[in-house]
Design a protein around this motif. Structure first.
Motif, short mmCIF file in Angstrom:
data_model
loop_
_atom_site.label_atom_id
_atom_site.label_comp_id
_atom_site.label_asym_id
_atom_site.label_seq_id
_atom_site.Cartn_x
_atom_site.Cartn_y
_atom_site.Cartn_z
N ASP A 33 48.41 -7.17 -8.29
CA ASP A 33 47.21 -5.13 -8.52
C ASP A 33 46.57 -5.74 -7.56
O ASP A 33 45.28 -5.88 -7.73
N PRO A 34 46.82 -4.29 -6.10
CA PRO A 34 45.76 -4.59 -5.32
C PRO A 34 44.34 -4.08 -5.64
O PRO A 34 43.46 -4.79 -5.37
N ILE A 35 43.78 -4.37 -6.94
CA ILE A 35 42.65 -3.93 -7.29
C ILE A 35 41.91 -4.79 -8.59
O ILE A 35 41.18 -5.20 -8.07
N THR A 36 43.00 -4.79 -9.38
CA THR A 36 43.07 -5.51 -10.56
C THR A 36 43.17 -7.47 -10.70
O THR A 36 41.85 -8.18 -10.74
N THR A 37 43.44 -7.14 -9.86
CA THR A 37 44.47 -8.70 -9.23
C THR A 37 42.75 -9.29 -8.50
O THR A 37 42.51 -10.23 -9.17
N ALA B 135 40.32 -8.85 -9.46
CA ALA B 135 39.61 -8.77 -10.18
C ALA B 135 39.09 -10.31 -10.96
O ALA B 135 38.05 -10.60 -11.26
N ALA C 237 45.06 -7.68 0.30
CA ALA C 237 43.93 -7.23 -0.38
C ALA C 237 43.01 -7.74 -1.39
O ALA C 237 42.00 -7.26 -2.23
N TYR C 238 42.95 -8.74 -0.87
CA TYR C 238 41.29 -9.76 -0.93
C TYR C 238 40.19 -9.48 -0.21
O TYR C 238 39.07 -9.07 -0.30
N ALA D 89 39.94 -5.99 1.15
CA ALA D 89 39.56 -5.65 0.68
C ALA D 89 38.71 -5.10 -0.07
O ALA D 89 38.23 -4.41 -0.23
N ALA D 90 38.85 -5.44 -1.06
CA ALA D 90 37.77 -5.86 -2.32
C ALA D 90 37.10 -6.19 -1.61
O ALA D 90 35.74 -6.04 -2.42
N ALA E 285 35.14 -3.94 -0.23
CA ALA E 285 34.44 -2.89 -1.42
C ALA E 285 33.36 -3.13 -2.41
O ALA E 285 33.16 -2.69 -3.46
N SER E 286 33.12 -4.46 -2.30
CA SER E 286 32.38 -5.33 -3.40
C SER E 286 30.59 -5.01 -2.85
O SER E 286 29.84 -5.50 -4.21
#
Length: 343
Positions: A51-55, A57, A76-77, A79-80, A83-84
């Protein structure tokens, strides 16, 4: 074992490493990482589904040091991280092992600059021949960004031009292989005649070049070359340039039937939130990047998401079906400036 040992050595996997195993485990890549973990003693972090959001994290909470393992996961990393709010999400990251799908060079530079580590350490292989080429953590930065590394121990890799002649350094052709991790043959032996050449090399169907230093660059698939007016267009070349555009989040370039040119190039683009990419802007950008005019896509389709399978490969056949000319249109080409959004 040959594949896993080569990967472990190239990525410099250590007993105290924590590695992301977040793609489908039961395919060849998961088995390879399991073997590498058994050889080295590293920890594997697994999830039921990516999951691009929960994984990201989950990986951050477990202090990941090797954040694999392919382009959509790396995106995804990134993007995370963006957004951090500025705090590094992977404070002890060493590298981003990659494979399964081509990487845009810009993604390597962005990960290294914004999160840390040496960047993407990618490899190349197939189900029939896993990890036959691998970069190392000690390779020069530009080689990490633009190549898949060099053949692993015991692998004999040649490049054969479309004319059947062995290609020299820097010349494009089909990649063919021999090595300890290459299959001896298919369960259905009728497939072997086409899969192996007369000298026993496995025919990958992938196009690539080997430079003077032995580094391998994958330039596309034999079936992924767009032939327009008899001239070959590399989809990957155009994709890599478009990915570096500040509005582009993901991209695939496909060939569509055209009654006048044989095929036309169509860029399928997912744009970043709040951004847009008009057709004219795409053309101007590609010209400014030095792309020859003949290779600039004649069609642009803006989508919400570029479809990929669980291993990260773009589903180009799905895109070809979606954007193929309809029978009612008589295979007429789409107006160059036309874009349409698809769910």
């Amino acid at each position: 074992m040959a594949s896993a040992l080569a990967m472990a050595e190239c990525v410099d996997i250590r007993a105290d490493d924590v590695s992301a195993l977040i793609f489908p485990f039961t395919h060849i890549g998961g088995i390879g990482w399991l073997m590498a973990a058994l050889f080295t003693g590293c920890t594997l972090l697994t999830t039921e589904a990516f999951d691009p959001i929960t994984t990201p994290a989950f990986l951050a909470a477990n202090d990941v040091t090797l954040a694999g393992s392919g382009t959509p996961f790396h995106m995804a990393y990134l993007a995370a991280q963006r957004a951090s709010g500025g705090e590094t999400i992977f404070p002890h990251i060493r590298s981003y092992p990659g494979g399964g799908a081509p990487k845009p060079p810009q993604l390597h530079h962005d990960l290294k600059a914004e999160i840390g580590g040496v960047g993407i350490v990618s490899g190349y292989g197939l189900t029939e021949a896993p990890i036959v080429v691998m970069a190392t953590t000690h390779d020069p930065d530009e080689k990490l960004a633009t190549t898949e590394g060099r053949p692993t121990p015991g692998v004999e890799l040649i490049v054969v031009g479309l004319d059947g002649r062995r290609a020299g350094p820097g010349e494009e052709g089909e990649i063919r292989l021999k090595g300890p991790q290459v299959i001896q043959g298919y369960l259905d032996p009728a497939l072997d005649a086409e899969a192996f050449d007369p000298d026993g090399f496995f025919r990958t169907g992938d196009l690539g070049i080997v430079d003077a230093d032995g580094y391998v660059t994958i330039t596309g698939r034999l079936k992924d070359v767009i032939i327009r007016h008899g001239e070959n267009i590399s989809a990957k070349e155009v994709e890599d340039l478009l990915y570096s555009h500040p509005a582009v989040a993901d991209v695939a370039v496909i060939g569509l039937p055209d009654p006048k040119t044989g095929e036309r190039a169509c860029a399928v683009v997912a744009v970043k939130e709040g951004r847009s990419l008009p057709f004219a802007d795409m053309v101007t950008y590609l010209k400014d990047q030095g792309l020859r005019v003949q290779a600039i896509p004649e069609q642009l389709e803006v989508v919400d998401v570029v479809p990929r399978n669980p291993a990260g490969k773009i589903l180009k056949h799905t895109l070809r079906q979606r954007f193929a000319p309809t029978p009612d249109a008589g295979s007429a080409p789409t107006t160059p400036t036309q874009t349409r959004r698809q769910p």
